[in-house]
Design a protein around this motif. Structure first.
Motif, PDB file in Angstrom:
ATOM      1  N   THR A 109       0.814  -4.402   1.765  1.00 35.26           N
ATOM      2  CA  THR A 109       0.745  -4.787   0.334  1.00 35.26           C
ATOM      3  C   THR A 109       1.118  -3.687  -0.510  1.00 35.26           C
ATOM      4  O   THR A 109       1.716  -3.781  -1.559  1.00 35.26           O
ATOM      5  N   GLY A 110       0.729  -2.459  -0.211  1.00 34.38           N
ATOM      6  CA  GLY A 110       1.187  -1.162  -0.800  1.00 34.38           C
ATOM      7  C   GLY A 110       2.657  -1.169  -0.894  1.00 34.38           C
ATOM      8  O   GLY A 110       3.059  -0.636  -1.950  1.00 34.38           O
ATOM      9  N   MET A 111       3.314  -1.287   0.273  1.00 33.59           N
ATOM     10  CA  MET A 111       4.578  -0.957   0.430  1.00 33.59           C
ATOM     11  C   MET A 111       5.333  -1.839  -0.395  1.00 33.59           C
ATOM     12  O   MET A 111       6.406  -1.389  -1.192  1.00 33.59           O
ATOM     13  N   ILE A 112       4.906  -3.195  -0.341  1.00 32.25           N
ATOM     14  CA  ILE A 112       5.781  -4.146  -1.178  1.00 32.25           C
ATOM     15  C   ILE A 112       5.660  -3.694  -2.684  1.00 32.25           C
ATOM     16  O   ILE A 112       6.673  -3.886  -3.532  1.00 32.25           O
ATOM     17  N   SER A 113       4.286  -3.639  -3.188  1.00 33.51           N
ATOM     18  CA  SER A 113       4.024  -3.269  -4.593  1.00 33.51           C
ATOM     19  C   SER A 113       4.736  -2.067  -5.049  1.00 33.51           C
ATOM     20  O   SER A 113       5.175  -1.932  -6.335  1.00 33.51           O
ATOM     21  N   ASN A 114       4.712  -1.071  -4.427  1.00 32.48           N
ATOM     22  CA  ASN A 114       5.397   0.452  -4.859  1.00 32.48           C
ATOM     23  C   ASN A 114       6.784   0.331  -4.584  1.00 32.48           C
ATOM     24  O   ASN A 114       7.327   1.194  -5.235  1.00 32.48           O
ATOM     25  N   ALA A 115       7.335  -0.718  -3.674  1.00 37.67           N
ATOM     26  CA  ALA A 115       8.762  -0.750  -3.907  1.00 37.67           C
ATOM     27  C   ALA A 115       9.399  -1.192  -5.018  1.00 37.67           C
ATOM     28  O   ALA A 115      10.526  -1.038  -5.294  1.00 37.67           O
ATOM     29  N   TRP A 116       8.754  -2.116  -5.796  1.00 38.53           N
ATOM     30  CA  TRP A 116       9.323  -2.721  -6.993  1.00 38.53           C
ATOM     31  C   TRP A 116       9.664  -1.878  -7.932  1.00 38.53           C
ATOM     32  O   TRP A 116      10.987  -1.501  -8.399  1.00 38.53           O
TER      33      TRP A 116
ATOM     34  N   THR B 212     -11.388   5.638   5.114  1.00 39.60           N
ATOM     35  CA  THR B 212      -9.948   5.173   5.192  1.00 39.60           C
ATOM     36  C   THR B 212      -9.344   4.270   4.377  1.00 39.60           C
ATOM     37  O   THR B 212      -8.312   4.397   3.805  1.00 39.60           O
ATOM     38  N   LEU B 213     -10.215   3.282   4.276  1.00 39.25           N
ATOM     39  CA  LEU B 213      -9.687   1.852   3.373  1.00 39.25           C
ATOM     40  C   LEU B 213      -9.754   2.159   2.001  1.00 39.25           C
ATOM     41  O   LEU B 213      -8.778   2.015   1.269  1.00 39.25           O
ATOM     42  N   SER B 214     -10.591   3.163   1.494  1.00 40.45           N
ATOM     43  CA  SER B 214     -10.675   3.555  -0.126  1.00 40.45           C
ATOM     44  C   SER B 214      -9.453   4.266  -0.457  1.00 40.45           C
ATOM     45  O   SER B 214      -9.020   4.304  -1.385  1.00 40.45           O
ATOM     46  N   TRP B 215      -8.960   5.134   0.661  1.00 39.09           N
ATOM     47  CA  TRP B 215      -7.855   5.997   0.372  1.00 39.09           C
ATOM     48  C   TRP B 215      -6.340   5.185   0.317  1.00 39.09           C
ATOM     49  O   TRP B 215      -5.874   4.869  -0.729  1.00 39.09           O
ATOM     50  N   GLY B 216      -6.634   4.236   1.372  1.00 41.19           N
ATOM     51  CA  GLY B 216      -5.377   3.246   1.285  1.00 41.19           C
ATOM     52  C   GLY B 216      -5.486   2.271   0.317  1.00 41.19           C
ATOM     53  O   GLY B 216      -4.242   1.975  -0.397  1.00 41.19           O
ATOM     54  N   MET B 217      -6.650   1.523  -0.339  1.00 44.89           N
ATOM     55  CA  MET B 217      -6.718   0.915  -1.288  1.00 44.89           C
ATOM     56  C   MET B 217      -6.243   1.435  -2.684  1.00 44.89           C
ATOM     57  O   MET B 217      -5.624   0.787  -3.655  1.00 44.89           O
ATOM     58  N   LEU B 218      -6.413   2.716  -2.797  1.00 48.64           N
ATOM     59  CA  LEU B 218      -6.112   3.398  -4.010  1.00 48.64           C
ATOM     60  C   LEU B 218      -4.745   3.481  -4.133  1.00 48.64           C
ATOM     61  O   LEU B 218      -4.187   2.909  -5.523  1.00 48.64           O
ATOM     62  N   HIS B 219      -3.746   3.524  -3.226  1.00 51.52           N
ATOM     63  CA  HIS B 219      -2.311   3.597  -3.534  1.00 51.52           C
ATOM     64  C   HIS B 219      -1.875   2.011  -3.602  1.00 51.52           C
ATOM     65  O   HIS B 219      -0.633   1.967  -4.230  1.00 51.52           O
ATOM     66  N   ALA B 220      -2.525   1.252  -2.760  1.00 53.55           N
ATOM     67  CA  ALA B 220      -2.193  -0.360  -2.874  1.00 53.55           C
ATOM     68  C   ALA B 220      -2.296  -0.753  -4.606  1.00 53.55           C
ATOM     69  O   ALA B 220      -1.429  -1.287  -4.745  1.00 53.55           O
ATOM     70  N   VAL B 221      -3.554  -0.468  -4.799  1.00 55.36           N
ATOM     71  CA  VAL B 221      -3.771  -0.670  -6.146  1.00 55.36           C
ATOM     72  C   VAL B 221      -2.793  -0.253  -7.095  1.00 55.36           C
ATOM     73  O   VAL B 221      -2.336  -0.789  -8.358  1.00 55.36           O
ATOM     74  N   ASP B 222      -2.439   0.931  -6.938  1.00 60.16           N
ATOM     75  CA  ASP B 222      -1.497   1.725  -7.896  1.00 60.16           C
ATOM     76  C   ASP B 222      -0.106   0.961  -8.161  1.00 60.16           C
ATOM     77  O   ASP B 222       0.105   0.780  -9.172  1.00 60.16           O
ATOM     78  N   GLY B 223       0.338   0.460  -7.024  1.00 63.79           N
ATOM     79  CA  GLY B 223       1.459  -0.349  -7.027  1.00 63.79           C
ATOM     80  C   GLY B 223       1.354  -1.566  -7.829  1.00 63.79           C
ATOM     81  O   GLY B 223       2.158  -2.032  -8.531  1.00 63.79           O
ATOM     82  N   LEU B 224       0.026  -2.353  -7.287  1.00 60.43           N
ATOM     83  CA  LEU B 224      -0.290  -3.493  -8.038  1.00 60.43           C
ATOM     84  C   LEU B 224      -0.262  -3.459  -9.251  1.00 60.43           C
ATOM     85  O   LEU B 224       0.207  -4.362 -10.253  1.00 60.43           O
ATOM     86  N   VAL B 225      -0.944  -2.435  -9.846  1.00 60.56           N
ATOM     87  CA  VAL B 225      -0.964  -2.174 -11.445  1.00 60.56           C
ATOM     88  C   VAL B 225       0.251  -2.196 -12.137  1.00 60.56           C
ATOM     89  O   VAL B 225       0.568  -2.626 -13.156  1.00 60.56           O
TER      90      VAL B 225
ATOM     91  N   VAL C 202       3.370  -3.294 -10.997  1.00 60.96           N
ATOM     92  CA  VAL C 202       3.991  -4.619 -11.098  1.00 60.96           C
ATOM     93  C   VAL C 202       3.319  -5.439 -12.006  1.00 60.96           C
ATOM     94  O   VAL C 202       4.205  -6.160 -12.832  1.00 60.96           O
ATOM     95  N   ALA C 203       2.208  -5.463 -12.148  1.00 64.53           N
ATOM     96  CA  ALA C 203       1.420  -6.519 -12.915  1.00 64.53           C
ATOM     97  C   ALA C 203       1.656  -6.066 -14.707  1.00 64.53           C
ATOM     98  O   ALA C 203       1.896  -6.933 -15.193  1.00 64.53           O
ATOM     99  N   LEU C 204       1.736  -4.840 -14.907  1.00 61.96           N
ATOM    100  CA  LEU C 204       1.715  -4.360 -16.289  1.00 61.96           C
ATOM    101  C   LEU C 204       3.237  -4.022 -16.669  1.00 61.96           C
ATOM    102  O   LEU C 204       3.391  -4.066 -17.917  1.00 61.96           O
ATOM    103  N   HIS C 205       4.198  -3.795 -15.724  1.00 58.92           N
ATOM    104  CA  HIS C 205       5.495  -3.349 -16.215  1.00 58.92           C
ATOM    105  C   HIS C 205       6.833  -4.319 -15.886  1.00 58.92           C
ATOM    106  O   HIS C 205       7.543  -3.841 -15.397  1.00 58.92           O
ATOM    107  N   SER C 206       6.184  -5.510 -15.387  1.00 57.64           N
ATOM    108  CA  SER C 206       7.054  -6.535 -15.042  1.00 57.64           C
ATOM    109  C   SER C 206       6.693  -7.887 -15.943  1.00 57.64           C
ATOM    110  O   SER C 206       5.793  -8.000 -16.245  1.00 57.64           O
ATOM    111  N   LYS C 207       7.611  -8.753 -15.651  1.00 54.95           N
ATOM    112  CA  LYS C 207       7.328  -9.952 -16.233  1.00 54.95           C
ATOM    113  C   LYS C 207       6.862 -11.074 -15.109  1.00 54.95           C
ATOM    114  O   LYS C 207       6.591 -12.207 -15.322  1.00 54.95           O
ATOM    115  N   LEU C 208       6.694 -10.557 -13.891  1.00 56.38           N
ATOM    116  CA  LEU C 208       6.157 -11.218 -12.902  1.00 56.38           C
ATOM    117  C   LEU C 208       4.721 -11.984 -12.968  1.00 56.38           C
ATOM    118  O   LEU C 208       4.919 -13.203 -12.836  1.00 56.38           O
TER     119      LEU C 208
END
Length: 310
Positions: free
Chosen positions: A17-24, A261-274, A276-282
């Protein structure tokens, strides 16, 4: 053993999830550089200094997610070299990406503050040379924080596959890095971000009293930037608090895994999702599509309902 498979499954889901969202944003910025993407106009926010810093942030997040995918999520019977030299190098890279992410957030907050405090002069300040210097400073500060790990005998940061946790070296250097570099500097960075965003929010509220001097479009953009700040700061606060305070009081394997571990990973995944959500028309296109489908289905039911009433 079953627990470890559970850890791996969760890490795979978060890292993908994090790689896909941050790749955008990285993809959009790359296409923008070569000017060959007809869809670039849909991501106008990624074309300015703010967008360039967002790209640095996304690259840093992507690096951490890549480590999670290619290292954390590997079954422990495949690799037994986590604590050896390769594992120490991977840990150093992961920390470099983490610290780059933190300083990118500082740069974004500074960018927001300047543009809100000086609506007309802000764009003149953030020229291409200034943006390049800011990006270099982000990378420089992150590099300075990982210099101690170039002495892997005394300082290292490695992943333990038996507990699915990242651990600092149990040495004087390792404890110093954990307490002062990883924790204390992160708290200082987070506090700096919160102070700058608080000042910017106050100025933003003051500017609202004089909307006639500003356009609705600019106000809308600034609202999006604040929404991004809030959505990205909350996971950082949770990750720091969970890692350094909650994790130390956990006794179960899953409790430690989720809080550290998971809290660290979720931090970067959520960063990417934010991003995508706020700076695209997706998000807007998805909502629009669902609304059209719902409206179409509702209209189909209207004639039959009216006939029944008659």
């Amino acid at each position: 053993m079953q627990e470890h498979f559970g850890f791996e499954a969760v890490l795979y889901a978060v890292s993908i999830t994090g790689m896909i969202s941050n790749a955008w944003p990285v993809e959009r910025s790359t296409w923008s550089i070569f000017c060959i993407s007809p869809m670039i106009e849909n991501s106008q926010y990624m074309h300015n200094p703010f967008g360039i810093i967002c790209t640095v942030l996304a690259l840093s997040n992507f690096g951490v997610m890549l480590v999670f995918f290619g290292w954390n999520a590997l079954p422990m019977n495949i690799l037994q070299i986590y604590a050896e030299s390769p594992g120490k190098v991977v840990g150093q890279i992961a920390l470099f990406c983490l610290y780059s992410c933190e300083y990118a957030h500082v740069a974004l907050s500074f960018n927001r503050l300047v543009h809100i405090a000086f609506p007309l002069q802000g764009w003149r300040f953030f020229t291409k040379p200034v943006t390049v210097v800011i990006v270099l400073l982000i990378l420089l500060f992150a590099f300075l924080e990982v210099i101690p790990y170039f002495s892997p005998e005394q300082c290292y940061f490695v992943f333990d596959p038996t507990t699915a946790l990242w651990n600092f070296a149990d040495t004087e250097c390792g404890r110093f890095c954990a307490q002062y570099i990883d924790f204390l500097i992160s708290v200082i960075v987070l506090s700096t971000i919160l102070v700058m965003d608080a000042i910017a929010l106050f100025l933003f509220h003051q500017h609202r009293l004089n909307l006639a001097c500003d356009s609705d479009k600019n106000r809308s953009i600034e609202k999006k930037l604040f929404a991004q700040s809030i959505c990205q700061m909350v996971p950082i606060c949770i990750a720091i608090f969970a890692n350094h305070f909650i994790g130390g009081n956990q006794s179960s394997d899953w409790g430690l895994f989720l809080s550290v571990t998971l809290s660290w990973g979720m931090l970067h995944a959520v960063d990417g999702l934010v991003l995508v959500a706020l700076h695209s028309k997706l998000l807007e296109e998805t909502i629009s599509m669902l609304t059209k489908v719902w409206t179409r289905q509702f209209n189909k039911l209207q004639p039959s309902n009216s006939l029944n009433i008659e």
